[in-house]
Motif scaffolding. Structure first.
Motif, PDB file in Angstrom:
ATOM      1  N   LEU A 190       7.035 -10.573  -1.500  1.00  0.00           N
ATOM      2  CA  LEU A 190       6.414  -9.458  -0.797  1.00  0.00           C
ATOM      3  C   LEU A 190       7.399  -8.301  -0.633  1.00  0.00           C
ATOM      4  CD1 LEU A 190       3.884  -8.416   0.562  1.00  0.00           C
ATOM      5  CD2 LEU A 190       4.654  -9.467   2.708  1.00  0.00           C
ATOM      6  N   ALA A 191       8.672  -8.619  -0.369  1.00  0.00           N
ATOM      7  CA  ALA A 191       9.696  -7.576  -0.255  1.00  0.00           C
ATOM      8  C   ALA A 191       9.881  -6.852  -1.594  1.00  0.00           C
ATOM      9  CB  ALA A 191      11.014  -8.184   0.219  1.00  0.00           C
ATOM     10  N   LYS A 192       9.886  -7.620  -2.686  1.00  0.00           N
ATOM     11  CA  LYS A 192      10.006  -7.014  -4.016  1.00  0.00           C
ATOM     12  C   LYS A 192       8.797  -6.134  -4.330  1.00  0.00           C
ATOM     13  CE  LYS A 192      13.861  -8.956  -5.596  1.00  0.00           C
ATOM     14  NZ  LYS A 192      15.023  -8.195  -6.115  1.00  0.00           N
ATOM     15  N   LEU A 193       7.614  -6.591  -3.937  1.00  0.00           N
ATOM     16  CA  LEU A 193       6.397  -5.812  -4.190  1.00  0.00           C
ATOM     17  C   LEU A 193       6.429  -4.497  -3.413  1.00  0.00           C
ATOM     18  CD1 LEU A 193       3.627  -5.686  -5.559  1.00  0.00           C
ATOM     19  CD2 LEU A 193       2.672  -6.848  -3.547  1.00  0.00           C
ATOM     20  N   ASN A 194       6.878  -4.545  -2.162  1.00  0.00           N
ATOM     21  CA  ASN A 194       6.994  -3.314  -1.371  1.00  0.00           C
ATOM     22  C   ASN A 194       8.015  -2.362  -1.986  1.00  0.00           C
ATOM     23  OD1 ASN A 194       5.094  -3.853   0.695  1.00  0.00           O
ATOM     24  ND2 ASN A 194       6.540  -5.201   1.728  1.00  0.00           N
ATOM     25  N   GLU A 195       9.121  -2.914  -2.490  1.00  0.00           N
ATOM     26  CA  GLU A 195      10.130  -2.085  -3.149  1.00  0.00           C
ATOM     27  C   GLU A 195       9.559  -1.435  -4.405  1.00  0.00           C
ATOM     28  OE1 GLU A 195      14.514  -2.547  -5.342  1.00  0.00           O
ATOM     29  OE2 GLU A 195      13.562  -4.283  -4.356  1.00  0.00           O
ATOM     30  N   PHE A 196       8.835  -2.231  -5.198  1.00  0.00           N
ATOM     31  CA  PHE A 196       8.232  -1.704  -6.414  1.00  0.00           C
ATOM     32  C   PHE A 196       7.235  -0.596  -6.093  1.00  0.00           C
ATOM     33  CE2 PHE A 196       4.640  -1.761  -9.375  1.00  0.00           C
ATOM     34  CZ  PHE A 196       5.287  -1.500 -10.579  1.00  0.00           C
ATOM     35  N   HIS A 232       0.817  -1.207   0.000  1.00  0.00           N
ATOM     36  CA  HIS A 232       0.000   0.000   0.000  1.00  0.00           C
ATOM     37  C   HIS A 232       0.854   1.263   0.000  1.00  0.00           C
ATOM     38  CE1 HIS A 232      -3.397  -2.652   1.024  1.00  0.00           C
ATOM     39  NE2 HIS A 232      -2.557  -3.231   1.879  1.00  0.00           N
ATOM     40  N   SER A 233       0.386   2.268  -0.729  1.00  0.00           N
ATOM     41  CA  SER A 233       1.011   3.585  -0.699  1.00  0.00           C
ATOM     42  C   SER A 233      -0.080   4.619  -0.410  1.00  0.00           C
ATOM     43  CB  SER A 233       1.699   3.882  -2.028  1.00  0.00           C
ATOM     44  OG  SER A 233       0.743   4.247  -3.013  1.00  0.00           O
ATOM     45  N   LEU A 234       0.269   5.883  -0.442  1.00  0.00           N
ATOM     46  CA  LEU A 234      -0.700   6.931  -0.144  1.00  0.00           C
ATOM     47  C   LEU A 234      -1.735   7.097  -1.249  1.00  0.00           C
ATOM     48  CD1 LEU A 234       1.708   9.642   1.331  1.00  0.00           C
ATOM     49  CD2 LEU A 234       0.192   8.085   2.583  1.00  0.00           C
ATOM     50  N   THR A 235      -1.351   6.754  -2.479  1.00  0.00           N
ATOM     51  CA  THR A 235      -2.233   7.037  -3.618  1.00  0.00           C
ATOM     52  C   THR A 235      -2.759   5.801  -4.337  1.00  0.00           C
ATOM     53  OG1 THR A 235      -0.278   7.244  -5.045  1.00  0.00           O
ATOM     54  CG2 THR A 235      -1.138   9.266  -4.035  1.00  0.00           C
ATOM     55  N   PHE A 236      -2.188   4.629  -4.084  1.00  0.00           N
ATOM     56  CA  PHE A 236      -2.627   3.424  -4.795  1.00  0.00           C
ATOM     57  C   PHE A 236      -2.245   2.171  -3.998  1.00  0.00           C
ATOM     58  CE2 PHE A 236       1.707   4.134  -6.089  1.00  0.00           C
ATOM     59  CZ  PHE A 236       2.263   2.872  -6.155  1.00  0.00           C
ATOM     60  N   THR A 237      -2.753   1.047  -4.461  1.00  0.00           N
ATOM     61  CA  THR A 237      -2.427  -0.259  -3.881  1.00  0.00           C
ATOM     62  C   THR A 237      -1.854  -1.155  -4.971  1.00  0.00           C
ATOM     63  OG1 THR A 237      -4.177  -0.134  -2.213  1.00  0.00           O
ATOM     64  CG2 THR A 237      -3.349  -2.319  -2.751  1.00  0.00           C
ATOM     65  N   SER A 238      -0.736  -1.797  -4.669  1.00  0.00           N
ATOM     66  CA  SER A 238      -0.151  -2.774  -5.595  1.00  0.00           C
ATOM     67  C   SER A 238      -0.655  -4.158  -5.214  1.00  0.00           C
ATOM     68  CB  SER A 238       1.378  -2.734  -5.528  1.00  0.00           C
ATOM     69  OG  SER A 238       1.867  -1.474  -5.916  1.00  0.00           O
ATOM     70  N   VAL A 239      -1.116  -4.894  -6.200  1.00  0.00           N
ATOM     71  CA  VAL A 239      -1.648  -6.239  -5.975  1.00  0.00           C
ATOM     72  C   VAL A 239      -0.910  -7.203  -6.896  1.00  0.00           C
ATOM     73  CG1 VAL A 239      -3.696  -7.699  -5.965  1.00  0.00           C
ATOM     74  CG2 VAL A 239      -3.899  -5.259  -5.421  1.00  0.00           C
ATOM     75  N   LEU A 240      -0.258  -8.178  -6.305  1.00  0.00           N
ATOM     76  CA  LEU A 240       0.508  -9.154  -7.077  1.00  0.00           C
ATOM     77  C   LEU A 240      -0.088 -10.542  -6.869  1.00  0.00           C
ATOM     78  CD1 LEU A 240       2.964  -9.817  -8.865  1.00  0.00           C
ATOM     79  CD2 LEU A 240       4.303 -10.075  -6.775  1.00  0.00           C
ATOM     80  N   ILE A 241      -0.490 -11.170  -7.944  1.00  0.00           N
ATOM     81  CA  ILE A 241      -0.998 -12.548  -7.887  1.00  0.00           C
ATOM     82  C   ILE A 241       0.187 -13.479  -8.152  1.00  0.00           C
ATOM     83  CG2 ILE A 241      -2.585 -14.227  -8.876  1.00  0.00           C
ATOM     84  CD1 ILE A 241      -4.378 -11.912  -9.686  1.00  0.00           C
ATOM     85  N   ALA A 242       0.418 -14.423  -7.239  1.00  0.00           N
ATOM     86  CA  ALA A 242       1.545 -15.349  -7.331  1.00  0.00           C
ATOM     87  C   ALA A 242       1.087 -16.756  -6.961  1.00  0.00           C
ATOM     88  CB  ALA A 242       2.683 -14.902  -6.412  1.00  0.00           C
TER      89      ALA A 242
END
Length: 360
Positions: free
Chosen positions: A310-316, A292-302
């Motif tokens: 999860l660490a890579k997704l947070n970095e992205f 999660h960020s202030l303006t959007f949510t990243s959702v990764l299906i794995a």
């Protein structure tokens, strides 16, 4: 390897150290083999099976050298068992190289595996006086192969796994130095002192290396890139900002999917009275990871909810927020502004599949 006379205290110390190396190798190899066997989905090309084979090869190597150094000191048995020790270890290395070359993304064309088979042939046909050359050559090949594997592992892992790999690298280098010191040339040119130090380093290195592998349960995360399926970036309210496919999927309505994911997240937040949003949700054979960020949510299906993913997704998410945060706040459907997002995906996830920005 030196031939020790009976009744010598140095001989007994060397025998204890060689026996310790063989004992800990068989213990570690058996544990790794057991870990591989109890996995739900066992594969021949598996890193734990590869390391188990490596340690069992060390057992054959050390055991054969014990017989040739301390008991079978007359020819031809001495040379035969010395060669058997080399062949046992190189065969294990061949199995290890075969698995590692199938796992790593490098186009080695099984060069390390073929090099191992070639060294077995050299061991068989070479006289005793040239076996040290074979040992030095295969040691060099092994060092290059293992360091390629460990380097790849360190670059593609994060958190506790990365810290564990650093300790494994240190233990491996210590054991490798010990293997070089516990050799005929060192004994002939520098005496028994460095030779015994090498054997001690070998025991410590084998033990530390093996324990590091055994107690690194996330070692299986090395294939994390193969677990990636799809990536969505969803603005507040369920508006799809960006979509990327890591694997080819059947045609689906990406916007509808994004809206559905956003709705489910809002529902769970309402139920749990939480403001932080979801982190990981399991649906059938898939895991859905959120950042999660202030303006959007990243959702990764794995396919697997690996910690490294999860660490890579947070970095992205953090990098995407830095690059496009202001644009997303004023987003009105202009997709060209996210054209460089594919490069960010490539840099963090190493993806070579097609990506697309979508909004309706």
């Amino acid at each position: 390897m030196p031939i020790f006379p009976p009744g010598d205290i140095v001989r007994d110390l060397s025998l204890v150290l060689d026996s310790a190396a063989a004992f800990y190798s068989i213990l570690i190899g058996a544990v790794l083999l057991r870990q591989w066997h109890v996995r739900q989905f066992r594969q021949i090309v598996d890193i734990r099976l590869a390391w188990a084979t490596f340690f069992l090869g060390m057992v054959a190597n050390r055991s054969a050298f014990i017989f040739s150094d301390f008991y079978l000191t007359t020819e031809p048995l001495n040379t035969d068992f010395t060669k058997f020790g080399y062949i046992g270890l190189i065969l294990a290395l061949c199995a290890f190289f075969f698995a590692v070359e199938a796992i790593l993304p490098y186009d080695t064309r099984h060069a390390f595996f073929i090099a191992g088979l070639f060294h077995i042939l050299l061991t068989i046909i070479f006289p005793r006086s040239l076996l040290e050359v074979v040992a030095a050559s295969i040691a060099t090949v092994t060092l290059v192969g293992v360091m390629l594997f460990l380097n790849y592992t360190m670059r593609n892992t994060a958190g506790d796994l990365k810290s564990s790999i650093k300790r494994i690298v240190a233990a491996f280098l210590l054991g490798f130095i010990g293997f070089l010191l516990a050799s005929d040339p060192v004994y002939i040119n520098f005496g028994i002192g460095p030779y015994l130090i090498g054997e001690a380093f070998l025991v410590i290195g084998i033990t530390g290396f093996g324990i590091g592998l055994i107690y690194t349960p996330t070692l299986d995360e090395l294939d994390w890139q193969k677990q990636l399926v799809e990536l969505y970036l969803i603005q507040e309210g369920g508006l799809l900002v960006y979509h990327h496919e890591f694997t080819e999927n059947a045609e689906i309505d990406q916007v509808l999917t994004a809206a559905g994911i956003s709705g489910v997240q809002s529902l769970f937040q309402e139920i749990t009275r939480s403001d932080t949003g979801l982190n990981i949700v399991s649906v059938g054979e898939f895991a859905i990871l959120f950042a999660h960020s202030l303006t959007f949510t990243s959702v990764l299906i794995a396919r697997q909810p690996y910690a490294v993913i999860l660490a890579k997704l947070n970095e992205f998410t953090a990098d995407f927020e830095t690059m496009f945060g202001l644009i997303i706040q004023n987003f009105e459907g202009t997709l060209k502004e996210f054209s460089s997002a594919n490069e960010l995906v490539e840099a963090i996830f190493g993806s070579h599949h097609s990506g697309s920005s979508s909004n309706r």
